[in-house]
Write an enzyme that holds these catalytic residues in place. Structure first.
Site, PDB file in Angstrom:
ATOM      1  N   ASN A   1       5.654   6.362  18.144  1.00  0.00           N
ATOM      2  CA  ASN A   1       6.652   7.012  17.281  1.00  0.00           C
ATOM      3  C   ASN A   1       7.796   7.663  18.049  1.00  0.00           C
ATOM      4  O   ASN A   1       8.849   7.951  17.474  1.00  0.00           O
ATOM      5  CB  ASN A   1       5.971   7.998  16.328  1.00  0.00           C
ATOM      6  CG  ASN A   1       5.210   7.261  15.240  1.00  0.00           C
ATOM      7  OD1 ASN A   1       5.778   6.466  14.509  1.00  0.00           O
ATOM      8  ND2 ASN A   1       3.905   7.481  15.175  1.00  0.00           N
TER       9      ASN A   1
ATOM     10  N   THR B   1      -0.601   5.520  20.615  1.00  0.00           N
ATOM     11  CA  THR B   1      -0.255   6.192  19.359  1.00  0.00           C
ATOM     12  C   THR B   1      -1.418   7.046  18.869  1.00  0.00           C
ATOM     13  O   THR B   1      -2.577   6.751  19.159  1.00  0.00           O
ATOM     14  CB  THR B   1       0.189   5.178  18.281  1.00  0.00           C
ATOM     15  OG1 THR B   1       0.801   5.893  17.209  1.00  0.00           O
ATOM     16  CG2 THR B   1      -0.954   4.324  17.747  1.00  0.00           C
TER      17      THR B   1
ATOM     18  N   GLU C   1       2.335  19.225  32.454  1.00  0.00           N
ATOM     19  CA  GLU C   1       3.678  19.376  31.854  1.00  0.00           C
ATOM     20  C   GLU C   1       4.091  20.843  31.884  1.00  0.00           C
ATOM     21  O   GLU C   1       5.268  21.167  31.831  1.00  0.00           O
ATOM     22  CB  GLU C   1       3.679  18.865  30.410  1.00  0.00           C
ATOM     23  CG  GLU C   1       3.611  17.362  30.309  1.00  0.00           C
ATOM     24  CD  GLU C   1       3.494  16.903  28.871  1.00  0.00           C
ATOM     25  OE1 GLU C   1       4.507  16.504  28.292  1.00  0.00           O
ATOM     26  OE2 GLU C   1       2.370  16.952  28.318  1.00  0.00           O
TER      27      GLU C   1
HETATM   28  P1  IMP Z   1       2.709   8.856  18.139  1.00  0.00           P
HETATM   29  O1  IMP Z   1       1.416   9.265  18.788  1.00  0.00           O
HETATM   30  O2  IMP Z   1       2.883   7.380  18.040  1.00  0.00           O
HETATM   31  O3  IMP Z   1       2.916   9.547  16.817  1.00  0.00           O
HETATM   32  O4  IMP Z   1       3.890   9.325  19.136  1.00  0.00           O
HETATM   33  C1  IMP Z   1       4.488  10.608  19.109  1.00  0.00           C
HETATM   34  C2  IMP Z   1       3.520  11.667  19.597  1.00  0.00           C
HETATM   35  O5  IMP Z   1       3.260  11.487  21.007  1.00  0.00           O
HETATM   36  C3  IMP Z   1       4.083  13.092  19.541  1.00  0.00           C
HETATM   37  O6  IMP Z   1       3.895  13.650  18.275  1.00  0.00           O
HETATM   38  C4  IMP Z   1       3.264  13.808  20.607  1.00  0.00           C
HETATM   39  O7  IMP Z   1       1.986  14.155  20.130  1.00  0.00           O
HETATM   40  C5  IMP Z   1       3.074  12.730  21.658  1.00  0.00           C
HETATM   41  N1  IMP Z   1       4.094  12.854  22.713  1.00  0.00           N
HETATM   42  C6  IMP Z   1       5.233  12.167  22.857  1.00  0.00           C
HETATM   43  N2  IMP Z   1       5.915  12.580  23.950  1.00  0.00           N
HETATM   44  C7  IMP Z   1       5.197  13.548  24.506  1.00  0.00           C
HETATM   45  C8  IMP Z   1       5.388  14.354  25.668  1.00  0.00           C
HETATM   46  O8  IMP Z   1       6.385  14.277  26.396  1.00  0.00           O
HETATM   47  N3  IMP Z   1       4.399  15.257  25.915  1.00  0.00           N
HETATM   48  C9  IMP Z   1       3.278  15.389  25.149  1.00  0.00           C
HETATM   49  N4  IMP Z   1       3.087  14.636  24.066  1.00  0.00           N
HETATM   50  C10 IMP Z   1       4.031  13.740  23.736  1.00  0.00           C
END
Ligand code: IMP
Ligand code: ZN
Length: 370
Positions: free
Chosen positions: A28, A108, A238
């Site tokens: 996402n 994801t 981080e």
């Molecule tokens: P998803 O898991 O496909 O919904 O991708 C977006 C999610 O990845 C975000 O809501 C975060 O939980 C995680 N995410 C994306 N970038 C970062 C980051 O730089 N640090 C920590 N978590 C991240």
């Protein structure tokens, strides 16, 4: 001046043209800006969000940290619709393939939303449907899948070599545990990953807001994943939480993402343990995990030949691409094209894919630059 601009343009084109491996991309976070804007407008029309609040942030090409978190909230609203998840998955894979990514490890967080009739299972079905819907390129999800009989196109690449251009991308999926989750929910995610092994799921990631949650909450699920033979990668360092960094390194994940805020002793531990690092240059600067590209730990790790891969993290959120990350690595740290190419090839070894596919990917790198 004109010469420099021409060289710069050629370098950018070269970074786009070479085969690449992406190991750290959040589904996402990789949404196209145009899709995000279209979906946000739809949500605005239905009164679900106030479009005027988010539109200026979407239209910006460079976002501050608080603006990035604003978009994460929007992503969560968007990802509660199955057909949207399917659409985003298809587009993200096509976008990576279009810049010559030959292997994509996409991660994801399976989402659960009772009001929308979404379970973690149905979310993942929507992701898998997105992979099926890709039509610009052939998606290969396991090493037993037979390839199409389509005749590959013969082209001359920038090394002057005649190569067979197969329109194919190998994709594997990691399921993310969000740091807001409970132990029980994290366990559920691991169980789902085990169930989906034949569909291309190869591992588990721990991610989400780094100041939320406790390591002890996720540890049982991560241990379980490891015992069951899933590969594990952790967002590590981080923020400067040294106690957690110590515990993460002791856990010995197969890879870590970022590794920015390590103190001297953990820095030594990371280097001696040789745990590979997923390097996300633009992301680290934007989220202020490092103060500038010049100060990034890439140079130190590179000089020590520490295993690393260049990755995007969230190419939509940070307005970047894998080609651009290679370009800035090369130009910031003075890497030659040969060095960058070897670096790109070495990422194959760090992937969580089966050996048979690794061999196939290495062959592509070798045939490309003879
Ligand atoms: P998803 O898991 O496909 O919904 O991708 C977006 C999610 O990845 C975000 O809501 C975060 O939980 C995680 N995410 C994306 N970038 C970062 C980051 O730089 N640090 C920590 N978590 C991240
Ligand atoms: Zn990440």
């Amino acid at each position: 001046m004109a010469r420099k601009m021409e060289d710069d343009k050629k370098m950018r084109e070269w970074c786009r043209e070479i085969p690449k491996i992406e190991l750290h991309a959040h589904l996402n976070g990789s949404i196209r800006d145009s899709t995000l804007l279209e979906l946000a407008r739809g949500l605005g029309e239905n009164g679900i969000i106030v479009l005027e609040d988010v539109e200026p942030v979407i239209l910006k090409s460079s976002r501050t940290l608080p603006e990035c978190f604003e978009l994460f909230d929007l992503y969560h609203i968007i990802a509660t619709d199955h057909s949207t998840v399917t659409r985003i998955t298809k587009e993200v894979v096509e976008d990576f393939a279009s810049e010559n990514v030959i292997y994509l490890e996409l991660r994801t967080t399976p989402k659960h939303n009772e009001a929308k009739g979404m379970t973690k299972d149905s979310y993942m079905k929507a992701v898998m449907q997105g992979l099926n819907n890709v039509d610009e390129v052939e998606v290969v999800l396991n090493s037993t899948q037979t390839s199409s009989n389509e005749e590959p196109e013969t082209v001359i690449n920038s090394f002057g070599n005649e190569i067979k251009q197969t329109r194919k991308i190998h994709v594997r999926i990691l399921l993310s545990i969000d740091r807001r989750q409970t132990t029980e929910s994290a366990m559920e995610t691991v169980d789902l990953a085990l169930k989906l092994r034949d569909s291309g799921v190869v591992g588990i990631d721990l991610s989400g807001n780094p100041v939320v949650g406790q390591w002890s909450t996720f540890l049982p699920a991560l241990k379980y994943a490891k015992e069951q033979g899933l590969s594990v990668t952790l967002h590590c360092g981080e923020v400067p939480n040294q106690e957690e960094i110590q515990a993460m390194l002791e856990f010995q994940p197969e890879r870590v993402g970022h590794a920015c805020c390590l103190d001297d002793s953990h820095w030594k531990l990371l280097k001696s343990s040789k745990i590979p690092v997923e390097i996300c240059l633009t992301s680290n600067v934007r989220t202020e995990c490092v103060s500038s590209l010049d100060d990034h730990h890439f140079a130190d790790l590179y000089n020590e030949m520490h295993p690393m891969a260049i990755c995007t993290d969230d190419c939509g959120l940070f307005s970047t691409s894998l080609s651009h990350e290679y370009y800035i690595a090369g130009t910031t740290f003075g890497l030659s094209r040969d060095e960058l190419y070897d670096f790109a090839k070495n990422a194959v070894k760090l992937s969580f894919v089966e050996d048979k596919v690794k061999k196939e990917l290495l062959k592509i790198f070798d045939s490309y630059k003879r």
